[in-house]
Design a protein around this motif. Structure first.
Motif, PDB file in Angstrom:
ATOM      1  N   MET A   1       0.859  -1.180   0.000  1.00 41.25           N
ATOM      2  CA  MET A   1       0.000   0.000   0.000  1.00 41.25           C
ATOM      3  C   MET A   1       0.894   1.230   0.000  1.00 41.25           C
ATOM      4  SD  MET A   1      -3.066   0.957   2.674  1.00 41.25           S
ATOM      5  CE  MET A   1      -3.621  -0.699   2.729  1.00 41.25           C
ATOM      6  N   SER A   2       0.577   2.161  -0.845  1.00 42.54           N
ATOM      7  CA  SER A   2       1.392   3.377  -0.912  1.00 42.54           C
ATOM      8  C   SER A   2       1.111   4.268   0.285  1.00 42.54           C
ATOM      9  CB  SER A   2       1.101   4.133  -2.215  1.00 42.54           C
ATOM     10  OG  SER A   2      -0.143   4.772  -2.143  1.00 42.54           O
ATOM     11  N   THR A   3       2.018   5.205   0.510  1.00 42.86           N
ATOM     12  CA  THR A   3       1.868   6.140   1.627  1.00 42.86           C
ATOM     13  C   THR A   3       0.540   6.876   1.561  1.00 42.86           C
ATOM     14  OG1 THR A   3       4.243   6.421   1.633  1.00 42.86           O
ATOM     15  CG2 THR A   3       2.970   8.054   2.818  1.00 42.86           C
ATOM     16  N   SER A   4       0.097   7.233   0.355  1.00 38.67           N
ATOM     17  CA  SER A   4      -1.149   7.989   0.210  1.00 38.67           C
ATOM     18  C   SER A   4      -2.366   7.168   0.615  1.00 38.67           C
ATOM     19  CB  SER A   4      -1.308   8.481  -1.226  1.00 38.67           C
ATOM     20  OG  SER A   4      -1.420   7.384  -2.107  1.00 38.67           O
ATOM     21  N   ASN A   5      -2.220   5.849   0.704  1.00 39.50           N
ATOM     22  CA  ASN A   5      -3.343   4.997   1.074  1.00 39.50           C
ATOM     23  C   ASN A   5      -3.338   4.602   2.549  1.00 39.50           C
ATOM     24  OD1 ASN A   5      -4.244   5.024  -1.591  1.00 39.50           O
ATOM     25  ND2 ASN A   5      -2.944   3.314  -2.134  1.00 39.50           N
ATOM     26  N   LYS A   7      -3.945   6.242   5.288  1.00 39.67           N
ATOM     27  CA  LYS A   7      -5.041   6.772   6.103  1.00 39.67           C
ATOM     28  C   LYS A   7      -6.420   6.325   5.607  1.00 39.67           C
ATOM     29  CE  LYS A   7      -2.806   9.713   8.896  1.00 39.67           C
ATOM     30  NZ  LYS A   7      -2.820   9.624  10.309  1.00 39.67           N
ATOM     31  N   ARG A   8      -6.450   5.413   4.658  1.00 41.94           N
ATOM     32  CA  ARG A   8      -7.715   4.971   4.080  1.00 41.94           C
ATOM     33  C   ARG A   8      -8.175   3.692   4.778  1.00 41.94           C
ATOM     34  NH1 ARG A   8      -6.711   6.628  -2.249  1.00 41.94           N
ATOM     35  NH2 ARG A   8      -6.674   8.851  -1.793  1.00 41.94           N
ATOM     36  N   ILE A   9      -9.250   3.814   5.512  1.00 39.56           N
ATOM     37  CA  ILE A   9      -9.768   2.716   6.325  1.00 39.56           C
ATOM     38  C   ILE A   9     -10.537   1.735   5.450  1.00 39.56           C
ATOM     39  CG2 ILE A   9     -11.296   2.152   8.252  1.00 39.56           C
ATOM     40  CD1 ILE A   9     -10.631   4.988   9.354  1.00 39.56           C
ATOM     41  N   MET A  10     -10.257   0.447   5.645  1.00 40.53           N
ATOM     42  CA  MET A  10     -10.889  -0.645   4.897  1.00 40.53           C
ATOM     43  C   MET A  10     -10.682  -0.442   3.384  1.00 40.53           C
ATOM     44  SD  MET A  10     -14.285  -1.148   7.286  1.00 40.53           S
ATOM     45  CE  MET A  10     -14.828  -2.719   6.617  1.00 40.53           C
ATOM     46  N   ALA A 141      -8.870   2.673  14.749  1.00 37.60           N
ATOM     47  CA  ALA A 141      -8.012   2.739  15.920  1.00 37.60           C
ATOM     48  C   ALA A 141      -6.542   2.584  15.512  1.00 37.60           C
ATOM     49  CB  ALA A 141      -8.400   1.665  16.941  1.00 37.60           C
ATOM     50  N   ALA A 142      -6.274   1.693  14.581  1.00 35.18           N
ATOM     51  CA  ALA A 142      -4.908   1.492  14.105  1.00 35.18           C
ATOM     52  C   ALA A 142      -4.383   2.765  13.420  1.00 35.18           C
ATOM     53  CB  ALA A 142      -4.834   0.310  13.147  1.00 35.18           C
ATOM     54  N   GLN A 143      -5.231   3.447  12.688  1.00 33.47           N
ATOM     55  CA  GLN A 143      -4.840   4.720  12.030  1.00 33.47           C
ATOM     56  C   GLN A 143      -4.515   5.770  13.079  1.00 33.47           C
ATOM     57  OE1 GLN A 143      -4.288   5.293   8.839  1.00 33.47           O
ATOM     58  NE2 GLN A 143      -4.881   3.230   8.274  1.00 33.47           N
ATOM     59  N   ASN A 144      -5.295   5.800  14.144  1.00 35.99           N
ATOM     60  CA  ASN A 144      -5.061   6.788  15.197  1.00 35.99           C
ATOM     61  C   ASN A 144      -3.748   6.552  15.920  1.00 35.99           C
ATOM     62  OD1 ASN A 144      -7.433   8.129  14.613  1.00 35.99           O
ATOM     63  ND2 ASN A 144      -8.631   6.980  16.114  1.00 35.99           N
ATOM     64  N   ASP A 145      -3.261   5.289  15.896  1.00 33.12           N
ATOM     65  CA  ASP A 145      -2.007   4.951  16.559  1.00 33.12           C
ATOM     66  C   ASP A 145      -0.795   5.341  15.722  1.00 33.12           C
ATOM     67  OD1 ASP A 145      -3.384   3.937  18.700  1.00 33.12           O
ATOM     68  OD2 ASP A 145      -3.239   1.842  18.055  1.00 33.12           O
ATOM     69  N   LEU A 146      -0.988   5.678  14.448  1.00 33.49           N
ATOM     70  CA  LEU A 146       0.155   6.027  13.579  1.00 33.49           C
ATOM     71  C   LEU A 146       0.707   7.395  13.887  1.00 33.49           C
ATOM     72  CD1 LEU A 146      -1.058   4.686  10.112  1.00 33.49           C
ATOM     73  CD2 LEU A 146       0.570   3.656  11.681  1.00 33.49           C
TER      74      LEU A 146
END
Length: 146
Positions: A1-5, A7-10, A141-146
């Motif tokens: 997955m690229s960096t731009s993706n 923050k994209r959930i599911m 939740a995983a995105q929020n941990d980044l």
């Protein structure tokens, strides 16, 4: 997955095939085809996170309340687009999916669909399945941990 993706959930993506019958009199992909592609991306999303056959077995189905599109750059017959989809939000009663149709160097179309789930017998809305809500919350939740 690229960096731009990240923050994209599911997130999901799929290659898109442009056919000659997608091309209009201006030698570009007709605007109505993008809605069809959004539906194809949504089915890829469902195959990944909650297959449509499983939904039907539980007697419910997603229903589209609205579709929005923004056309950025035209596509032509020999372009090789990729369809991308991800969840903007899943609540108790509705979901919002975002879409992009891209090639290697351009975003050609963006959009979103808002929908809900309906009981197929009663034709009444039902809560979003817990399986989808749980996956959304886990990835959020995983995105929020980044």
């Amino acid at each position: 997955m690229s960096t731009s993706n990240l923050k994209r959930i599911m997130y999901c993506e799929t290659p898109i095939q442009i056919h000659s019958y997608h091309i209009d009199g201006m030698n570009i992909v007709h605007n109505s085809i993008y809605v069809k592609w959004f539906e194809e991306i949504r089915m890829v999303f469902l195959d990944k996170f909650f297959p449509y056959a499983a939904m039907l077995a539980e007697n419910f189905s997603p229903v589209i309340a609205s579709t929005e599109l923004s056309y950025k750059y035209p596509l032509r017959v020999f372009d090789k687009p990729i369809g991308k989809g991800w969840v903007e939000k899943i609540g108790r009663a509705k979901w919002i999916l975002n879409f992009e149709i891209v090639t290697a160097n351009k975003v050609h179309c963006t959009g979103r669909q808002v929908g809900y789930m309906v009981d197929l017998t009663r034709l009444k809305p039902v809560p979003i399945p817990e399986k989808l809500v749980a996956q959304y919350e886990l990835e959020k939740a995983a995105q929020n941990d980044l």
